[in-house]
Design an enzyme around this catalytic site. Structure first.
Site, PDB file in Angstrom:
ATOM      1  N   GLY A 242       0.765  -1.242   0.000  1.00 30.56           N
ATOM      2  CA  GLY A 242       0.000   0.000   0.000  1.00 30.56           C
ATOM      3  C   GLY A 242       0.790   1.282   0.000  1.00 30.56           C
ATOM      4  O   GLY A 242       0.205   2.354  -0.204  1.00 30.56           O
ATOM      5  N   GLU A 276       3.897  -6.666   1.730  1.00 35.00           N
ATOM      6  CA  GLU A 276       3.374  -7.014   0.397  1.00 35.00           C
ATOM      7  C   GLU A 276       3.372  -5.811  -0.543  1.00 35.00           C
ATOM      8  O   GLU A 276       2.349  -5.488  -1.155  1.00 35.00           O
ATOM      9  CB  GLU A 276       1.930  -7.548   0.523  1.00 35.00           C
ATOM     10  CG  GLU A 276       1.772  -8.756   1.416  1.00 35.00           C
ATOM     11  CD  GLU A 276       0.293  -9.110   1.672  1.00 35.00           C
ATOM     12  OE1 GLU A 276      -0.607  -8.376   1.194  1.00 35.00           O
ATOM     13  OE2 GLU A 276       0.054 -10.118   2.350  1.00 35.00           O
ATOM     14  N   PRO A 277       4.486  -5.112  -0.702  1.00 34.13           N
ATOM     15  CA  PRO A 277       4.462  -3.945  -1.585  1.00 34.13           C
ATOM     16  C   PRO A 277       4.399  -4.347  -3.063  1.00 34.13           C
ATOM     17  O   PRO A 277       5.040  -5.310  -3.477  1.00 34.13           O
ATOM     18  CB  PRO A 277       5.812  -3.258  -1.295  1.00 34.13           C
ATOM     19  CG  PRO A 277       6.712  -4.365  -0.855  1.00 34.13           C
ATOM     20  CD  PRO A 277       5.829  -5.388  -0.160  1.00 34.13           C
ATOM     21  N   ARG A 315      -5.475   2.902 -15.957  1.00 35.57           N
ATOM     22  CA  ARG A 315      -5.595   3.698 -14.722  1.00 35.57           C
ATOM     23  C   ARG A 315      -6.202   5.089 -14.933  1.00 35.57           C
ATOM     24  O   ARG A 315      -7.059   5.503 -14.155  1.00 35.57           O
ATOM     25  CB  ARG A 315      -4.230   3.806 -14.025  1.00 35.57           C
ATOM     26  CG  ARG A 315      -3.624   2.444 -13.651  1.00 35.57           C
ATOM     27  CD  ARG A 315      -2.418   2.552 -12.742  1.00 35.57           C
ATOM     28  NE  ARG A 315      -2.821   3.004 -11.432  1.00 35.57           N
ATOM     29  CZ  ARG A 315      -2.648   4.211 -10.974  1.00 35.57           C
ATOM     30  NH1 ARG A 315      -2.020   5.108 -11.715  1.00 35.57           N
ATOM     31  NH2 ARG A 315      -3.088   4.549  -9.802  1.00 35.57           N
ATOM     32  N   TYR A 319      -9.584   5.279 -12.840  1.00 30.47           N
ATOM     33  CA  TYR A 319      -9.494   6.001 -11.562  1.00 30.47           C
ATOM     34  C   TYR A 319      -9.311   7.501 -11.751  1.00 30.47           C
ATOM     35  O   TYR A 319      -9.065   8.201 -10.778  1.00 30.47           O
ATOM     36  CB  TYR A 319      -8.285   5.519 -10.749  1.00 30.47           C
ATOM     37  CG  TYR A 319      -8.130   4.035 -10.609  1.00 30.47           C
ATOM     38  CD1 TYR A 319      -9.055   3.277  -9.892  1.00 30.47           C
ATOM     39  CD2 TYR A 319      -7.029   3.387 -11.160  1.00 30.47           C
ATOM     40  CE1 TYR A 319      -8.882   1.907  -9.745  1.00 30.47           C
ATOM     41  CE2 TYR A 319      -6.851   2.021 -11.008  1.00 30.47           C
ATOM     42  CZ  TYR A 319      -7.783   1.287 -10.309  1.00 30.47           C
ATOM     43  OH  TYR A 319      -7.604  -0.056 -10.160  1.00 30.47           O
ATOM     44  N   CYS A 347     -12.974   3.481 -28.955  1.00 27.29           N
ATOM     45  CA  CYS A 347     -14.215   4.237 -29.129  1.00 27.29           C
ATOM     46  C   CYS A 347     -14.952   4.435 -27.809  1.00 27.29           C
ATOM     47  O   CYS A 347     -15.995   3.819 -27.567  1.00 27.29           O
ATOM     48  CB  CYS A 347     -15.093   3.530 -30.152  1.00 27.29           C
ATOM     49  SG  CYS A 347     -14.270   3.476 -31.740  1.00 27.29           S
TER      50      CYS A 347
HETATM   51  N1  LLP Z   1      -1.618  -6.983  -0.730  1.00 33.85           N
HETATM   52  C1  LLP Z   1      -2.938  -7.089  -0.994  1.00 33.85           C
HETATM   53  C2  LLP Z   1      -3.732  -8.046  -0.251  1.00 33.85           C
HETATM   54  C3  LLP Z   1      -3.509  -6.253  -1.982  1.00 33.85           C
HETATM   55  O1  LLP Z   1      -4.813  -6.352  -2.220  1.00 33.85           O
HETATM   56  C4  LLP Z   1      -2.693  -5.337  -2.687  1.00 33.85           C
HETATM   57  C5  LLP Z   1      -3.263  -4.473  -3.730  1.00 33.85           C
HETATM   58  C6  LLP Z   1      -1.323  -5.287  -2.383  1.00 33.85           C
HETATM   59  C7  LLP Z   1      -0.824  -6.119  -1.394  1.00 33.85           C
HETATM   60  C8  LLP Z   1      -0.368  -4.373  -3.096  1.00 33.85           C
HETATM   61  O2  LLP Z   1      -0.689  -3.045  -2.878  1.00 33.85           O
HETATM   62  P1  LLP Z   1       0.322  -1.907  -3.381  1.00 33.85           P
HETATM   63  O3  LLP Z   1       1.605  -2.017  -2.572  1.00 33.85           O
HETATM   64  O4  LLP Z   1       0.576  -2.136  -4.809  1.00 33.85           O
HETATM   65  O5  LLP Z   1      -0.407  -0.649  -3.124  1.00 33.85           O
HETATM   66  N2  LLP Z   1      -5.272  -1.279  -9.700  1.00 33.85           N
HETATM   67  C9  LLP Z   1      -5.083  -0.274  -8.666  1.00 33.85           C
HETATM   68  C10 LLP Z   1      -4.423  -0.834  -7.432  1.00 33.85           C
HETATM   69  C11 LLP Z   1      -5.161  -1.999  -6.824  1.00 33.85           C
HETATM   70  C12 LLP Z   1      -4.479  -2.549  -5.615  1.00 33.85           C
HETATM   71  C13 LLP Z   1      -5.143  -3.784  -5.138  1.00 33.85           C
HETATM   72  N3  LLP Z   1      -4.501  -4.456  -4.056  1.00 33.85           N
HETATM   73  C14 LLP Z   1      -4.309   0.906  -9.270  1.00 33.85           C
HETATM   74  O6  LLP Z   1      -3.944   0.843 -10.429  1.00 33.85           O
HETATM   75  O7  LLP Z   1      -4.113   1.909  -8.604  1.00 33.85           O
END
Ligand code: LLP
Length: 424
Positions: A242, A276-277, A315, A319, A347
């Protein structure tokens, strides 16, 4: 080349490490995803080093970028992996990832996916419901195995991010309410097919403020203490991913600042830490190259119609995300800068990569969309029967075609015309 700046300018041209983006586009065509090996490695190391004093495991969130060469690069650097499907499991194994370093997240794991992960010997299943706990127990017992599990709790904190990517609020589909966790852990410990090893949470993505992480950790630690008093043998805490990145003017905390804020509390537990990055490792290790097809002016807008579209990079459309768009070989000073909407051939009015961008453009110019290494190619589709882009991994002066551009044959594979109509 400094590894902090994999994409930089040399004599007015954008480079990926030691390779000119113009050269990459000519060799592999556009749209083209380009990743930097050095950037992936240094982002991984930033997390690994930030948590070095604690027993820890950095599990790259494969959903952010699942290209085999990217996973292989991270596996070689020592990364574990956070997966959410049997498909991602297969990719990690194909890329040489260590099964013991895999955590399996997600609310809807199917029995076959659980079975494949058990066979592979993954490190932990992050369980998100009673029903899932029950199915994993039965699946493991059928195999005469015991599945390592953590429960993913929902700490009900507001991550202050886009609502589509906030996952730790009470109304979200993710995780188990903290209040329900003690009973569920007691239940899990009764199950012969399960072996409790940890406690997990993940509150959302693109977080730019450390307070929600700390709030979530406080709630997690309170629960961990309660569980330990109850005799639950926790070995690790999984604090999820996150951490946000800089797309434009955001000022995200560094992995070091993130670690510094959480480490004292984590160290006091004596537990191992899992992270979990996804985005923070991959986003700024990649860009999307796209060529301008046409320039078009209406009374209200200047459009640059480019060869990449929402199907290639979703994206912005999904978003309203802002990602920097730069000319690979800018001719500032020679041409007038105008405000352009950078749009694709699909389109849909929502098909844009950026709006109102000050650029001096000509047809055939090459543009780069920055920050495209995470949630870029992985969210691409074939909408409008558009083959997905090629992906290239640059390593110093070398370029490796990590994924060939899709062909129309690829797109029609598996489809069948109806049999000839009978004539009687
Ligand atoms: N762990 C779990 C359980 C998750 O659901 C996610 C992301 C991560 C780790 C990794 O999160 P990060 O470090 O990448 O923020 N498609 C969206 C992002 C969706 C994220 C979903 N879960 C975007 O393009 O912004």
């Amino acid at each position: 080349m400094t590894t902090d700046d994999p994409f930089h300018w040399r004599a007015g041209v954008l480079y990926a490490e030691d390779v000119s983006c113009e050269q990459l586009a000519q060799r592999f065509g556009t749209p083209l995803y380009v990743y930097s090996r050095a950037a992936l490695e240094s982002a991984y190391r930033a997390f690994d080093e930030a948590f070095a004093e604690l027993p820890h495991r950095v599990c790259f969130a494969v959903k952010a970028n699942s290209n085999l060469a990217v996973l292989q690069t991270l596996a070689r650097a020592g990364s574990g992996f956070d997966i959410v499907s049997g498909g991602e499991l297969a990719r990690v194994l194909a890329a040489g990832g260590d099964p013991a370093g895999i955590v399996f997240s997600g609310v809807g794991k199917a029995r076959e996916e659980m079975a494949a992960a058990l066979d592979a010997g993954i490190g932990c299943f992050n369980i998100e419901s009673v029903a899932e706990l029950d199915l994993l127990d039965r699946t493991a017992r059928d195999k005469g195995m015991s599945a390592p599990v953590a429960l993913r709790v929902n700490p009900d904190v507001d991550p202050k991010t886009h609502p589509y990517i906030a996952t730790g609020l009470a109304q979200s589909k993710f995780g188990i309410a903290i209040a329900d966790a003690p009973a569920l852990y007691a239940e899990a410990m009764q199950r012969p097919g399960l072996q409790v090893v940890g406690l997990a949470c993940h509150i959302g993505s693109q977080l730019l403020d450390l307070d929600p992480f700390e709030d979530a950790l406080d709630r997690l630690l309170e629960l961990a203490g309660q569980l330990q008093a109850q005799g639950v043998p926790l070995a690790h805490l999984d604090i999820g991913g996150g951490l946000g990145v800089r797309y434009g003017d955001e000022l995200p905390p560094s992995p070091a600042a993130y670690a510094a804020r959480l480490k004292p509390k984590l160290a006091a537990t004596g537990l191992a830490v899992h992270l979990e990055p996804g985005r923070a490792i991959a986003a700024n290790a990649g860009l999307l190259l796209t060529r301008v097809h046409y320039l078009k002016a209406s009374s209200a807008r200047n459009f640059a119609i480019v060869d990449a579209a929402m199907n290639d990079l979703l994206r912005p459309a999904l978003y309203d995300a802002w990602q920097e768009i730069v000319a690979v070989h800018p001719h500032n000073g020679e041409d007038e800068q105008l405000l352009y909407d950078i749009v694709g051939p699909v389109c849909e009015s929502g098909d844009f990569l950026g709006k109102q961008r000050p650029l001096a453009l000509r047809a055939d110019d090459l543009l780069a969309v920055r920050g495209a290494g995470a949630y870029g190619f992985v969210m691409a589709s074939n909408y409008n029967t558009r083959p997905r882009p090629a992906e290239v991994l640059v390593d110093g002066g070398n370029e490796h075609l990590a994924r060939a551009r899709e062909t129309l044959e690829d797109l029609m594979r598996g489809e069948q015309l109806l049999p000839e109509a009978g004539n009687g």
